[in-house]
Design a protein around this motif. Structure first.
Motif, PDB file in Angstrom:
ATOM      1  N   SER A 111     -13.186  -9.667   2.681  1.00 30.30           N
ATOM      2  CA  SER A 111     -13.327  -8.282   2.229  1.00 30.30           C
ATOM      3  C   SER A 111     -13.771  -7.331   3.335  1.00 30.30           C
ATOM      4  O   SER A 111     -13.740  -6.117   3.160  1.00 30.30           O
ATOM      5  CB  SER A 111     -14.292  -8.202   1.047  1.00 30.30           C
ATOM      6  OG  SER A 111     -15.584  -8.635   1.436  1.00 30.30           O
ATOM      7  N   HIS A 163      -7.900  -3.696   4.080  1.00 28.22           N
ATOM      8  CA  HIS A 163      -7.328  -3.916   2.756  1.00 28.22           C
ATOM      9  C   HIS A 163      -7.160  -2.568   2.068  1.00 28.22           C
ATOM     10  O   HIS A 163      -7.614  -1.550   2.561  1.00 28.22           O
ATOM     11  CB  HIS A 163      -8.222  -4.838   1.912  1.00 28.22           C
ATOM     12  CG  HIS A 163      -9.596  -4.309   1.652  1.00 28.22           C
ATOM     13  ND1 HIS A 163     -10.621  -4.410   2.576  1.00 28.22           N
ATOM     14  CD2 HIS A 163     -10.119  -3.656   0.599  1.00 28.22           C
ATOM     15  CE1 HIS A 163     -11.715  -3.861   2.087  1.00 28.22           C
ATOM     16  NE2 HIS A 163     -11.436  -3.376   0.887  1.00 28.22           N
ATOM     17  N   ALA A 189      -7.430  -0.759  -2.022  1.00 25.70           N
ATOM     18  CA  ALA A 189      -8.004  -1.016  -3.344  1.00 25.70           C
ATOM     19  C   ALA A 189      -7.341  -0.131  -4.396  1.00 25.70           C
ATOM     20  O   ALA A 189      -7.023   1.026  -4.137  1.00 25.70           O
ATOM     21  CB  ALA A 189      -9.507  -0.760  -3.312  1.00 25.70           C
ATOM     22  N   TYR A 246      -7.251 -15.583  -6.924  1.00 29.15           N
ATOM     23  CA  TYR A 246      -8.083 -14.412  -6.711  1.00 29.15           C
ATOM     24  C   TYR A 246      -9.524 -14.821  -6.437  1.00 29.15           C
ATOM     25  O   TYR A 246      -9.922 -15.953  -6.686  1.00 29.15           O
ATOM     26  CB  TYR A 246      -8.035 -13.481  -7.938  1.00 29.15           C
ATOM     27  CG  TYR A 246      -8.560 -14.134  -9.197  1.00 29.15           C
ATOM     28  CD1 TYR A 246      -9.921 -14.072  -9.520  1.00 29.15           C
ATOM     29  CD2 TYR A 246      -7.721 -14.819 -10.062  1.00 29.15           C
ATOM     30  CE1 TYR A 246     -10.414 -14.673 -10.666  1.00 29.15           C
ATOM     31  CE2 TYR A 246      -8.201 -15.424 -11.206  1.00 29.15           C
ATOM     32  CZ  TYR A 246      -9.546 -15.343 -11.510  1.00 29.15           C
ATOM     33  OH  TYR A 246     -10.035 -15.946 -12.637  1.00 29.15           O
ATOM     34  N   GLN A 284     -15.185  -6.196  -8.638  1.00 26.84           N
ATOM     35  CA  GLN A 284     -14.116  -6.296  -7.643  1.00 26.84           C
ATOM     36  C   GLN A 284     -13.355  -7.608  -7.815  1.00 26.84           C
ATOM     37  O   GLN A 284     -13.944  -8.636  -8.136  1.00 26.84           O
ATOM     38  CB  GLN A 284     -14.695  -6.270  -6.231  1.00 26.84           C
ATOM     39  CG  GLN A 284     -15.437  -5.004  -5.882  1.00 26.84           C
ATOM     40  CD  GLN A 284     -16.169  -5.133  -4.570  1.00 26.84           C
ATOM     41  OE1 GLN A 284     -17.024  -5.983  -4.412  1.00 26.84           O
ATOM     42  NE2 GLN A 284     -15.823  -4.280  -3.614  1.00 26.84           N
ATOM     43  N   TYR A 319     -10.250  -9.681  -5.535  1.00 26.01           N
ATOM     44  CA  TYR A 319      -9.439  -9.688  -4.313  1.00 26.01           C
ATOM     45  C   TYR A 319      -8.308 -10.699  -4.456  1.00 26.01           C
ATOM     46  O   TYR A 319      -8.517 -11.805  -4.969  1.00 26.01           O
ATOM     47  CB  TYR A 319     -10.284 -10.078  -3.102  1.00 26.01           C
ATOM     48  CG  TYR A 319     -11.312  -9.040  -2.723  1.00 26.01           C
ATOM     49  CD1 TYR A 319     -10.987  -8.006  -1.849  1.00 26.01           C
ATOM     50  CD2 TYR A 319     -12.596  -9.097  -3.233  1.00 26.01           C
ATOM     51  CE1 TYR A 319     -11.922  -7.051  -1.497  1.00 26.01           C
ATOM     52  CE2 TYR A 319     -13.542  -8.145  -2.889  1.00 26.01           C
ATOM     53  CZ  TYR A 319     -13.203  -7.127  -2.016  1.00 26.01           C
ATOM     54  OH  TYR A 319     -14.134  -6.183  -1.672  1.00 26.01           O
ATOM     55  N   GLU A 343      -7.376  -5.266  -3.239  1.00 27.81           N
ATOM     56  CA  GLU A 343      -8.597  -5.261  -4.049  1.00 27.81           C
ATOM     57  C   GLU A 343      -8.329  -4.500  -5.328  1.00 27.81           C
ATOM     58  O   GLU A 343      -7.743  -3.413  -5.298  1.00 27.81           O
ATOM     59  CB  GLU A 343      -9.719  -4.589  -3.253  1.00 27.81           C
ATOM     60  CG  GLU A 343     -11.016  -4.436  -4.003  1.00 27.81           C
ATOM     61  CD  GLU A 343     -12.076  -3.711  -3.180  1.00 27.81           C
ATOM     62  OE1 GLU A 343     -13.050  -3.233  -3.782  1.00 27.81           O
ATOM     63  OE2 GLU A 343     -11.931  -3.612  -1.940  1.00 27.81           O
ATOM     64  N   ASP A 369     -10.443  -2.853  -8.481  1.00 21.95           N
ATOM     65  CA  ASP A 369     -11.792  -2.453  -8.866  1.00 21.95           C
ATOM     66  C   ASP A 369     -11.787  -1.951 -10.299  1.00 21.95           C
ATOM     67  O   ASP A 369     -10.813  -1.358 -10.758  1.00 21.95           O
ATOM     68  CB  ASP A 369     -12.298  -1.335  -7.949  1.00 21.95           C
ATOM     69  CG  ASP A 369     -12.361  -1.749  -6.499  1.00 21.95           C
ATOM     70  OD1 ASP A 369     -12.656  -2.932  -6.216  1.00 21.95           O
ATOM     71  OD2 ASP A 369     -12.123  -0.887  -5.625  1.00 21.95           O
TER      72      ASP A 369
END
Length: 127
Positions: free
Chosen positions: A70, A74, A76, A96, A108, A110, A120, A122
């Protein structure tokens, strides 16, 4: 001073556009949108009001090889439900890493795409 409005798009390098299309179009079910006729291979997607641009890198350079990290680059996407997203990823067979009580102040999740680009998801806690 620059007056920012929003992020327009995120671009990711991919090794094989066909494999990337299968992942993003079929597994994640992103909506493909029209792409101008550039002299390169790519696919564009609508992600809410923003866009994701996949670009096939002819030499495969600048692509990740490792797992979820993380701290690495990346993008999100805010989703409506943490639980529903986990359930959907499990049904799709997508591995994941979940952080339901992240210190970020929201939950979160990922995942990695086929080229190890980090995505990501959220959501609000307990959603």
């Amino acid at each position: 001073m620059i007056e920012f409005e929003r992020i327009h798009h995120v671009s990711l390098a991919v090794r094989d556009l066909s494999k990337a299309r299968t992942f993003y179009s079929e597994l994640l079910q992103f909506k493909e949108i029209e792409r101008p006729p550039f002299n390169s291979k790519g696919i564009w997607y609508a992600v809410g009001t923003q866009q994701l641009h996949l670009l096939e890198h002819p030499m495969g350079q600048a692509l990740r090889e490792s797992g979820i990290d993380s701290v690495d680059g990346h993008f999100a996407i805010w989703v409506k439900s943490f639980k529903d997203t986990i359930q959907w990823l499990e049904q799709a067979g997508i591995e994941y890493e979940a952080r339901p009580k992240s210190v970020a102040g929201f939950a979160q999740i990922y995942i990695l795409d086929v080229d190890h680009n980090i995505i990501e998801f959220d959501a609000a806690y307990d959603s």
